[in-house]
Motif scaffolding. Structure first.
Motif, mmCIF file in Angstrom:
data_model
loop_
_atom_site.group_PDB
_atom_site.id
_atom_site.type_symbol
_atom_site.label_atom_id
_atom_site.label_comp_id
_atom_site.label_asym_id
_atom_site.label_seq_id
_atom_site.Cartn_x
_atom_site.Cartn_y
_atom_site.Cartn_z
ATOM 1 N N THR A 37 80.768 65.046 -50.759
ATOM 2 C CA THR A 37 79.739 65.898 -51.389
ATOM 3 C C THR A 37 79.221 65.340 -52.711
ATOM 4 O OG1 THR A 37 81.435 67.216 -52.504
ATOM 5 C CG2 THR A 37 80.671 68.022 -50.354
ATOM 6 N N VAL A 54 75.595 72.232 -50.490
ATOM 7 C CA VAL A 54 75.528 70.854 -50.024
ATOM 8 C C VAL A 54 76.037 70.860 -48.590
ATOM 9 C CG1 VAL A 54 76.436 68.517 -50.320
ATOM 10 C CG2 VAL A 54 75.945 69.928 -52.334
ATOM 11 N N VAL A 56 77.346 68.895 -45.353
ATOM 12 C CA VAL A 56 77.956 67.654 -44.888
ATOM 13 C C VAL A 56 78.480 67.930 -43.484
ATOM 14 C CG1 VAL A 56 79.763 65.946 -45.270
ATOM 15 C CG2 VAL A 56 78.620 67.005 -47.232
#
Length: 85
Positions: A37, A54, A56
């Motif tokens: 991240t 974020v 991912v």
């Protein structure tokens, strides 16, 4: 369970149980989250967004004041709180 006392189990206790009984390397997990991240967190801090997410792979990490504070399934919708005037 009938007659059982409600017991609170802290996140700390769960984490230590996973670490000590199941051998989960908590620091390795922390390092993996941090590494995956890093670019998104850095960009969010630069933009001074306060709270943001974020994504991912299949995980949406929630970042508040530069710290990763939660992880949700990717499909979870991030709704920032309205800023007070």
């Amino acid at each position: 369970m009938t007659g059982a006392v409600d017991q609170f189990v802290s996140d700390h206790a769960v984490l230590r149980f996973l670490e000590r009984i199941y051998g989960v390397d908590v620091e390795a997990v922390r390092d993996q989250i941090r590494a995956s991240t890093a670019r998104g967190v850095e960009a969010g801090v630069i933009l001074d967004d306060g709270t943001f997410s974020v994504v991912v792979a299949h995980v949406r990490f929630i970042v508040r004041d530069g710290r990763i504070v939660s992880a949700k399934p990717r499909g979870w919708r991030f709704r920032p709180k309205a800023k007070s005037r």
